[in-house]
Design an enzyme around this catalytic site. Structure first.
Site, PDB file in Angstrom:
ATOM      1  N   TYR A  26     -18.386  34.200   5.034  1.00 47.26           N
ATOM      2  CA  TYR A  26     -17.539  33.987   3.853  1.00 47.26           C
ATOM      3  C   TYR A  26     -17.243  35.321   3.161  1.00 47.26           C
ATOM      4  CZ  TYR A  26     -16.073  31.867  -0.609  1.00 47.26           C
ATOM      5  OH  TYR A  26     -15.377  31.486  -1.740  1.00 47.26           O
TER       6      TYR A  26
ATOM      7  N   VAL B 225     -23.738  23.405  -9.853  1.00 49.98           N
ATOM      8  CA  VAL B 225     -23.335  22.492 -10.928  1.00 49.98           C
ATOM      9  C   VAL B 225     -23.278  21.058 -10.406  1.00 49.98           C
ATOM     10  CG1 VAL B 225     -21.508  21.865 -12.545  1.00 49.98           C
ATOM     11  CG2 VAL B 225     -22.088  24.274 -12.224  1.00 49.98           C
TER      12      VAL B 225
HETATM   13  P1  NAD Z   1     -12.731  23.383  -1.694  1.00 52.23           P
HETATM   14  O1  NAD Z   1     -13.648  23.387  -0.513  1.00 52.23           O
HETATM   15  O2  NAD Z   1     -12.766  22.220  -2.619  1.00 52.23           O
HETATM   16  O3  NAD Z   1     -11.227  23.553  -1.211  1.00 52.23           O
HETATM   17  C1  NAD Z   1     -10.852  24.226  -0.046  1.00 52.23           C
HETATM   18  C2  NAD Z   1      -9.734  23.448   0.618  1.00 52.23           C
HETATM   19  O4  NAD Z   1      -9.295  24.137   1.789  1.00 52.23           O
HETATM   20  C3  NAD Z   1     -10.176  22.047   1.071  1.00 52.23           C
HETATM   21  O5  NAD Z   1      -9.221  21.102   0.680  1.00 52.23           O
HETATM   22  C4  NAD Z   1     -10.248  22.183   2.591  1.00 52.23           C
HETATM   23  O6  NAD Z   1     -10.045  20.956   3.253  1.00 52.23           O
HETATM   24  C5  NAD Z   1      -9.173  23.214   2.861  1.00 52.23           C
HETATM   25  N1  NAD Z   1      -9.382  23.961   4.113  1.00 52.23           N
HETATM   26  C6  NAD Z   1     -10.508  24.582   4.534  1.00 52.23           C
HETATM   27  N2  NAD Z   1     -10.301  25.162   5.728  1.00 52.23           N
HETATM   28  C7  NAD Z   1      -9.003  24.920   6.061  1.00 52.23           C
HETATM   29  C8  NAD Z   1      -8.198  25.252   7.176  1.00 52.23           C
HETATM   30  N3  NAD Z   1      -8.696  25.946   8.211  1.00 52.23           N
HETATM   31  N4  NAD Z   1      -6.913  24.829   7.202  1.00 52.23           N
HETATM   32  C9  NAD Z   1      -6.402  24.092   6.171  1.00 52.23           C
HETATM   33  N5  NAD Z   1      -7.132  23.743   5.078  1.00 52.23           N
HETATM   34  C10 NAD Z   1      -8.420  24.159   5.032  1.00 52.23           C
HETATM   35  O7  NAD Z   1     -13.001  24.736  -2.463  1.00 52.23           O
HETATM   36  P2  NAD Z   1     -12.492  25.246  -3.880  1.00 52.23           P
HETATM   37  O8  NAD Z   1     -13.676  25.373  -4.741  1.00 52.23           O
HETATM   38  O9  NAD Z   1     -11.339  24.468  -4.332  1.00 52.23           O
HETATM   39  O10 NAD Z   1     -12.015  26.709  -3.486  1.00 52.23           O
HETATM   40  C11 NAD Z   1     -10.655  27.033  -3.267  1.00 52.23           C
HETATM   41  C12 NAD Z   1     -10.530  28.516  -2.959  1.00 52.23           C
HETATM   42  O11 NAD Z   1     -11.044  29.280  -4.041  1.00 52.23           O
HETATM   43  C13 NAD Z   1     -11.275  28.960  -1.706  1.00 52.23           C
HETATM   44  O12 NAD Z   1     -10.492  29.903  -1.005  1.00 52.23           O
HETATM   45  C14 NAD Z   1     -12.507  29.628  -2.247  1.00 52.23           C
HETATM   46  O13 NAD Z   1     -12.988  30.617  -1.375  1.00 52.23           O
HETATM   47  C15 NAD Z   1     -12.000  30.214  -3.562  1.00 52.23           C
HETATM   48  N6  NAD Z   1     -13.107  30.371  -4.526  1.00 52.23           N
HETATM   49  C16 NAD Z   1     -13.674  29.282  -5.125  1.00 52.23           C
HETATM   50  C17 NAD Z   1     -14.737  29.466  -6.005  1.00 52.23           C
HETATM   51  C18 NAD Z   1     -15.410  28.303  -6.707  1.00 52.23           C
HETATM   52  O14 NAD Z   1     -16.355  28.517  -7.459  1.00 52.23           O
HETATM   53  N7  NAD Z   1     -14.955  27.078  -6.540  1.00 52.23           N
HETATM   54  C19 NAD Z   1     -15.224  30.752  -6.251  1.00 52.23           C
HETATM   55  C20 NAD Z   1     -14.633  31.827  -5.593  1.00 52.23           C
HETATM   56  C21 NAD Z   1     -13.563  31.626  -4.747  1.00 52.23           C
HETATM   57  N1  UDP Z   2     -28.921  26.761  -6.779  1.00 49.85           N
HETATM   58  C1  UDP Z   2     -30.029  26.093  -7.284  1.00 49.85           C
HETATM   59  N2  UDP Z   2     -30.156  24.765  -7.045  1.00 49.85           N
HETATM   60  C2  UDP Z   2     -29.238  24.056  -6.341  1.00 49.85           C
HETATM   61  C3  UDP Z   2     -28.099  24.731  -5.823  1.00 49.85           C
HETATM   62  C4  UDP Z   2     -27.964  26.095  -6.056  1.00 49.85           C
HETATM   63  O1  UDP Z   2     -30.894  26.688  -7.933  1.00 49.85           O
HETATM   64  O2  UDP Z   2     -29.436  22.822  -6.175  1.00 49.85           O
HETATM   65  C5  UDP Z   2     -28.770  28.201  -7.067  1.00 49.85           C
HETATM   66  C6  UDP Z   2     -28.417  29.087  -5.875  1.00 49.85           C
HETATM   67  O3  UDP Z   2     -29.587  29.524  -5.211  1.00 49.85           O
HETATM   68  C7  UDP Z   2     -27.678  30.224  -6.556  1.00 49.85           C
HETATM   69  C8  UDP Z   2     -26.981  29.558  -7.744  1.00 49.85           C
HETATM   70  O4  UDP Z   2     -27.656  28.325  -7.942  1.00 49.85           O
HETATM   71  O5  UDP Z   2     -28.598  31.162  -7.059  1.00 49.85           O
HETATM   72  C9  UDP Z   2     -25.503  29.289  -7.508  1.00 49.85           C
HETATM   73  O6  UDP Z   2     -25.380  28.617  -6.282  1.00 49.85           O
HETATM   74  P1  UDP Z   2     -23.990  28.061  -5.725  1.00 49.85           P
HETATM   75  O7  UDP Z   2     -24.262  27.552  -4.344  1.00 49.85           O
HETATM   76  O8  UDP Z   2     -23.423  27.122  -6.704  1.00 49.85           O
HETATM   77  O9  UDP Z   2     -23.018  29.316  -5.692  1.00 49.85           O
HETATM   78  P2  UDP Z   2     -23.152  30.841  -5.226  1.00 49.85           P
HETATM   79  O10 UDP Z   2     -24.555  31.135  -4.776  1.00 49.85           O
HETATM   80  O11 UDP Z   2     -22.177  30.964  -4.131  1.00 49.85           O
HETATM   81  O12 UDP Z   2     -22.818  31.600  -6.441  1.00 49.85           O
END
Ligand code: NAD
Ligand code: UDP
Length: 327
Positions: A143, A186
């Site tokens: 990732y 969360v």
């Molecule tokens: P999510 O998993 O809910 O959404 C991702 C979507 O992409 C899903 O609908 C999935 O089916 C689709 N998808 C995955 N692989 C695919 C492929 N090969 N072809 C077509 N569709 C595909 O995640 P999200 O939280 O909504 O995240 C959306 C974007 O934001 C992602 O690129 C993620 O990396 C980025 N992002 C999210 C967070 C967060 O905290 N949610 C943080 C940093 C970056």
């Molecule tokens: N985490 C936790 N309990 C859970 C899931 C996650 O303590 O049930 C912790 C995890 O180890 C990390 C933080 O929460 O330190 C955020 O995790 P998340 O997977 O939400 O996102 P990311 O690590 O990608 O920021």
């Protein structure tokens, strides 16, 4: 405008589509439903300005659009580590295909990158100049490194082919429609709390994160897309909490008698994370507005409603599956 949202059936993508549809745009949602779900976009399925395409972005596609929000990629560690090679393909081949599309039709292209490009940061809070501390061979690399290559591709298409790009580095985002089982902190805590189970804190819970409510994030993405600033720009909430503090906040909100269980810390789990959002404030005039307590409350309500609905559907199905007794 005609706007393509890749990953539009996912958590952030579907909230973004709600805003774009409300503004009267034509929206094309492209998703392979790996972590996305039709129920997130159900209300638009019959709308004349909405189109859903089931497609995997690792395969090329020809479309005519004006803007591309490129969000397709699983975001939760549990999902992106389930098939790490696919995660890399999605980030590299998928982003390449979407940039190729942007180049062909001269569409503006916004990449949803991530705070994970900073890895386990040695600089705190993280500014966009910081180049990161990423393990290239760890379990998060598919990732982290995938998104780093996606950023490289975006900037190379910009320099070499004049593709009009925008790059957002999104920090932990939460809110309604997160998947119940996506393993992110969360959603885990909220589901556990609503089910009366102990909250699972990994490590001693002293690691920190900064949680941005999804409506704030979507506003930031749209400002970035429609402004002149290319980025990269951090989009996140600078209020920093330890994971133990988050557990306690959920505990207080849902059920103060819940237990907290401490579990082993996953490999390469970043110790601290907090965005410096000076760039977003300066160039986008953006900053988050929803405090954690308020956002958590909305999230808890959404999960509660979905759990009640699932239980009712289960009872209905059980009733329907009852063998018909002979008269
Ligand atoms: P999510 O998993 O809910 O959404 C991702 C979507 O992409 C899903 O609908 C999935 O089916 C689709 N998808 C995955 N692989 C695919 C492929 N090969 N072809 C077509 N569709 C595909 O995640 P999200 O939280 O909504 O995240 C959306 C974007 O934001 C992602 O690129 C993620 O990396 C980025 N992002 C999210 C967070 C967060 O905290 N949610 C943080 C940093 C970056
Ligand atoms: N985490 C936790 N309990 C859970 C899931 C996650 O303590 O049930 C912790 C995890 O180890 C990390 C933080 O929460 O330190 C955020 O995790 P998340 O997977 O939400 O996102 P990311 O690590 O990608 O920021």
């Amino acid at each position: 405008m005609r706007i393509l949202v890749t990953g539009g059936a996912g958590f952030i993508g579907s909230h973004l589509i709600d805003r774009l549809m409300a503004q009267g745009h034509e929206v094309v949602c492209l998703d392979n439903f790996y972590t996305g779900h039709k129920r997130n976009i159900l209300k638009w399925l019959n709308h004349p300005c909405f189109e859903l395409i089931r497609h995997d972005i690792t395969e090329p596609i020809r479309l005519e659009v004006d803007q591309i929000y490129h969000l397709a990629c699983p975001a939760s560690p549990v999902h992106y580590q389930y098939n790490p090679v696919k995660t890399i393909k999605t980030n590299v081949m998928g982003t390449l295909n979407m940039l190729g599309l942007a180049k062909r039709v001269k569409a503006r292209f916004l990449l949803a990158s991530t705070s994970e490009v900073y890895g386990d940061p040695e600089v705190h809070p993280q500014t966009e100049e910081y180049r990161g501390n990423v393990n290239p061979i760890g379990i998060r690399s598919c990732y982290d490194e995938g998104k780093r290559v996606a950023e490289t591709l975006a900037f190379d298409y910009h320099r070499q082919n004049e593709v009009d790009i925008r790059v957002a580095r999104i920090f932990n985002t939460y809110g309604p429609r997160m998947l119940e089982n996506d393993g992110r902190v969360v959603s885990n805590f909220v589901v556990q709390a609503l089910q009366g189970q102990p909250l699972t804190v990994y490590g001693d819970g002293s690691q920190t994160r900064s949680f941005c409510f999804v409506s704030d994030l979507v506003e930031g993405l749209m400002r970035l897309m429609n402004g002149d600033f290319i980025g990269p720009v951090n989009l996140g909430n600078p209020d920093e909490y330890t994971i133990l503090e988050l557990a306690q906040a959920v505990q207080q909100m849902v059920n103060p008698s819940l237990q907290i269980d401490f579990k082993p810390l996953p490999q390469d789990d970043p110790r601290r994370r907090k965005p410096d959002i000076t760039r977003a404030r300066t160039h986008l005039h953006w900053q988050p507005t929803v405090p954690l307590q308020e956002g958590l409350q909305l999230t808890v309500e959404d999960f509660r409603a979905r759990m009640i609905e699932a239980a009712q559907n289960g009872t209905e199905r059980a009733k329907q599956e009852q063998p018909i007794s002979p008269a």
